[in-house]
Structures are given as structure tokens and as C-alpha cells.
Design a protein around this motif. Sequence first.
Motif, PDB file in Angstrom:
ATOM      1  N   UNK A  32       0.586  -1.601  -0.003  1.00  0.00           N
ATOM      2  CA  UNK A  32      -0.303  -0.197  -0.098  1.00  0.00           C
ATOM      3  C   UNK A  32       0.954   1.075   0.053  1.00  0.00           C
ATOM      4  N   UNK A  33       1.832   1.079   0.673  1.00  0.00           N
ATOM      5  CA  UNK A  33       3.392   1.730   0.659  1.00  0.00           C
ATOM      6  C   UNK A  33       3.716   2.306  -1.078  1.00  0.00           C
ATOM      7  N   UNK A  34       3.105   1.746  -1.803  1.00  0.00           N
ATOM      8  CA  UNK A  34       4.058   1.716  -2.905  1.00  0.00           C
ATOM      9  C   UNK A  34       3.234   1.232  -3.863  1.00  0.00           C
ATOM     10  N   UNK A  35       2.450   2.286  -5.040  1.00  0.00           N
ATOM     11  CA  UNK A  35       1.105   2.362  -5.548  1.00  0.00           C
ATOM     12  C   UNK A  35       1.706   2.355  -7.318  1.00  0.00           C
ATOM     13  N   UNK A  36       3.267   2.164  -7.478  1.00  0.00           N
ATOM     14  CA  UNK A  36       3.692   1.974  -8.389  1.00  0.00           C
ATOM     15  C   UNK A  36       4.969   1.296  -8.359  1.00  0.00           C
ATOM     16  N   UNK A  37       4.718  -0.362  -8.253  1.00  0.00           N
ATOM     17  CA  UNK A  37       6.113  -0.393  -7.702  1.00  0.00           C
ATOM     18  C   UNK A  37       6.945  -0.964  -9.027  1.00  0.00           C
ATOM     19  N   UNK A  38       8.117  -1.179  -9.063  1.00  0.00           N
ATOM     20  CA  UNK A  38       9.298  -1.441  -9.531  1.00  0.00           C
ATOM     21  C   UNK A  38       9.383  -3.123  -9.755  1.00  0.00           C
ATOM     22  N   UNK A  39       9.295  -3.358 -11.180  1.00  0.00           N
ATOM     23  CA  UNK A  39       9.696  -4.564 -11.703  1.00  0.00           C
ATOM     24  C   UNK A  39      10.477  -4.648 -12.411  1.00  0.00           C
ATOM     25  N   UNK A  40      11.829  -4.801 -12.404  1.00  0.00           N
ATOM     26  CA  UNK A  40      13.019  -4.845 -13.080  1.00  0.00           C
ATOM     27  C   UNK A  40      12.862  -6.184 -13.256  1.00  0.00           C
ATOM     28  N   UNK A  41      13.215  -6.147 -15.350  1.00  0.00           N
ATOM     29  CA  UNK A  41      14.046  -7.189 -15.866  1.00  0.00           C
ATOM     30  C   UNK A  41      15.401  -7.200 -15.788  1.00  0.00           C
ATOM     31  N   UNK A  42      15.967  -8.488 -16.618  1.00  0.00           N
ATOM     32  CA  UNK A  42      16.624  -8.478 -17.302  1.00  0.00           C
ATOM     33  C   UNK A  42      16.881  -7.368 -18.209  1.00  0.00           C
ATOM     34  N   UNK A  43      15.598  -7.056 -19.227  1.00  0.00           N
ATOM     35  CA  UNK A  43      16.089  -5.994 -20.124  1.00  0.00           C
ATOM     36  C   UNK A  43      15.819  -4.613 -19.093  1.00  0.00           C
ATOM     37  N   UNK A  44      15.309  -4.284 -18.583  1.00  0.00           N
ATOM     38  CA  UNK A  44      14.426  -3.440 -17.811  1.00  0.00           C
ATOM     39  C   UNK A  44      15.144  -2.970 -16.155  1.00  0.00           C
ATOM     40  N   UNK A  45      16.443  -2.041 -15.841  1.00  0.00           N
ATOM     41  CA  UNK A  45      16.761  -1.989 -14.713  1.00  0.00           C
ATOM     42  C   UNK A  45      16.345  -1.269 -13.774  1.00  0.00           C
ATOM     43  N   UNK A  46      15.875  -0.846 -12.260  1.00  0.00           N
ATOM     44  CA  UNK A  46      15.276  -0.160 -11.533  1.00  0.00           C
ATOM     45  C   UNK A  46      16.606   0.676 -11.592  1.00  0.00           C
ATOM     46  N   UNK A  47      15.823   2.325 -11.471  1.00  0.00           N
ATOM     47  CA  UNK A  47      16.252   3.768 -11.471  1.00  0.00           C
ATOM     48  C   UNK A  47      17.760   3.854  -9.880  1.00  0.00           C
ATOM     49  N   UNK A  48      16.801   2.884  -9.302  1.00  0.00           N
ATOM     50  CA  UNK A  48      17.703   2.437  -8.544  1.00  0.00           C
ATOM     51  C   UNK A  48      19.022   1.553  -8.421  1.00  0.00           C
ATOM     52  N   UNK A  49      18.662   0.470  -9.376  1.00  0.00           N
ATOM     53  CA  UNK A  49      20.527  -0.521  -9.951  1.00  0.00           C
ATOM     54  C   UNK A  49      21.295   0.697 -10.737  1.00  0.00           C
ATOM     55  N   UNK A  50      20.466   1.742 -10.848  1.00  0.00           N
ATOM     56  CA  UNK A  50      21.274   1.910 -12.591  1.00  0.00           C
ATOM     57  C   UNK A  50      22.154   3.529 -10.742  1.00  0.00           C
ATOM     58  N   UNK A  51      21.247   3.617 -10.342  1.00  0.00           N
ATOM     59  CA  UNK A  51      22.703   4.270  -9.039  1.00  0.00           C
ATOM     60  C   UNK A  51      23.313   3.540  -8.925  1.00  0.00           C
ATOM     61  N   UNK A  52      23.731   2.167  -8.222  1.00  0.00           N
ATOM     62  CA  UNK A  52      24.844   1.386  -7.965  1.00  0.00           C
ATOM     63  C   UNK A  52      25.794   1.125  -8.694  1.00  0.00           C
ATOM     64  N   UNK A  53      25.474   1.117 -10.032  1.00  0.00           N
ATOM     65  CA  UNK A  53      26.308   0.656 -11.314  1.00  0.00           C
ATOM     66  C   UNK A  53      27.294   2.336 -10.561  1.00  0.00           C
ATOM     67  N   UNK A  54      29.140   0.556 -10.682  1.00  0.00           N
ATOM     68  CA  UNK A  54      29.780   1.251 -10.434  1.00  0.00           C
ATOM     69  C   UNK A  54      30.859   1.785 -11.636  1.00  0.00           C
ATOM     70  N   UNK A  55      30.558   1.033 -12.661  1.00  0.00           N
ATOM     71  CA  UNK A  55      31.398   2.547 -14.460  1.00  0.00           C
ATOM     72  C   UNK A  55      30.496   3.995 -14.279  1.00  0.00           C
ATOM     73  N   UNK A  56      29.733   4.237 -13.322  1.00  0.00           N
ATOM     74  CA  UNK A  56      29.219   5.964 -13.168  1.00  0.00           C
ATOM     75  C   UNK A  56      29.970   6.132 -12.004  1.00  0.00           C
ATOM     76  N   UNK A  57      30.168   7.134 -11.638  1.00  0.00           N
ATOM     77  CA  UNK A  57      30.961   7.621 -11.185  1.00  0.00           C
ATOM     78  C   UNK A  57      30.255   8.957 -10.921  1.00  0.00           C
ATOM     79  N   UNK A  58      29.352   9.703 -11.531  1.00  0.00           N
ATOM     80  CA  UNK A  58      29.053  10.800 -11.376  1.00  0.00           C
ATOM     81  C   UNK A  58      27.656  10.200 -12.302  1.00  0.00           C
ATOM     82  N   UNK A  59      26.213   9.867 -11.234  1.00  0.00           N
ATOM     83  CA  UNK A  59      24.882  10.187 -12.070  1.00  0.00           C
ATOM     84  C   UNK A  59      23.842  10.799 -11.847  1.00  0.00           C
ATOM     85  N   UNK A  60      23.575  12.017 -12.816  1.00  0.00           N
ATOM     86  CA  UNK A  60      22.551  12.496 -12.179  1.00  0.00           C
ATOM     87  C   UNK A  60      20.853  11.954 -12.358  1.00  0.00           C
TER      88      UNK A  60
END
Length: 242
Positions: A32-60
Motif C-alpha cells: 500500500x506504501x508503493x502504488x507504482x511498484x518497480x518491476x525490474x527485469x533482464x531488459x529493464x533495470x530500476x533506477x536504484x540499480x542504475x545508481x549503484x552501477x560502479x562504472x558511473x562515477x557521476x549520476x544525475x
Amino acid sequence: MRVADWVLDVPNPRALDEMHVTQAMSENHLTAAIPYPCAPSRDRRCWLQQVLEPTRSVVFLNTDTVPAPEVRIGELVHNPVEATLVSQIVETLIHCGLAEDSLGVIAPYKAQLKLLQHQLHHRPGLEIHTVDKYQGRDKDCIIMTFVRANPNHNIGELLKDWRRINVALTRARKKLILVGSIQTLESASLYMELVNVVNSKNWVVSLPFAAHQNHIFPSLLSSESPNTATEAQCNSTNKNGP
């Protein structure tokens, strides 16, 4: 612009999986606290996964499609959605194994600072300061919220002080995470170079609609609503400037 020099090693990035919706969460009615739940898949990463990506020293993290409009209370400016996104990033990094004292959060506006301090009060080792307080201080990972996001694309006076902003952009040793509205920032010539750099380096992550409602964060569920918290903080600091 000097950017982070080293790679931020996240000890356990798979811990992020626990913040995605599971059957158990549904049964416990936590969804109920997440009305738009993230559903990552092999072809689609969630935005937090992209934040964690080690090759990105900067993320905007571009908030234009979330959306994340600024809010005014009297003369004070804050951005509740950006504050929530920053809090979620902090919780993710800590949950994935980073120490609280290796992270730093920078907010140019005092009202935003107070809101973040409220949301992250359970993280005593985390430093949350204005730009000036970070002069001469470095952290492995810096997260900065720009706050300003409005139809007039007005960045305000504080963000026009490039000396201060440059301090914020150069405090990260390993990873710099920026949260803000590119549409608002790029309207000011001062920020055109920054926007051009992050675009050319593929450092921009355009957040999905309602990104702040994509994941489950039990440690943040107990916080009162952002607007309520901020109104209380703003009323108590109304004479202290923006």
C-alpha cells in the motif's frame, strides 16, 4: 569540473532486491506504501540499480518526469519529492553495505536540510549539511539535491553562486549523485556546461513517473508525511533564511 576519482565498491548490491515487491510484502499489505511498484527485469533495470552501477562515477537523476516540483512556505523553498528520493538513495547504499559515515548529503536550502534531517534522523553517522559546511570535507559518496523545479525555470539566487555549487560537486571521492530538474537548471547559462557534460558522459538517469513510490523502505515508513514535517520545521526556522 573535477569528478569522483575512484570506483565506489558497493559490498552487496543484490540487497536492493529486498526493496522490490514480493509476495510476502503483498500479504503483509506493505505494498500500500508503493502504488507504482518497480518491476525490474533482464531488459529493464530500476533506477536504484542504475545508481549503484560502479562504472558511473557521476549520476544525475533527472526528476522532470517524476515530477518533483519545489514547494514554498513563506520565503522558504523545499522539495519533498527530491528529499524522499535522496533518503531512499541513502537507505539503499547503507542497506547494500556502505557505512553511514562514508556518505554525505548536501542541500543548498535550509528548509530542505531540515526535511532531510527529519527523514534520516535514524542515521546518526550520516552528515547532512549545506554547501558551506562541506568546504574542505570529502566523502566517498556525495548526494546533492538541487531543490529548484518550477514552471518558470527559476533557479533562485543560491544556485547562482557557482563557487558554492563547485564546492558541492567536488566533495565526492568515489561517487557523486545529483538529484534535480534538468529543465529548470539548463535554463540558466551557468548550468549549461554541467548539463552538457552529464549528457555527453551518459550520466543522466531519467527517473520514471512516481519514482519515489517504486520501492519499499521499512526504515522510512514511520516518518511523518514530508509536507507535515517540513511545515513544522519551516515554522520553527522561518527567520533563518532560505
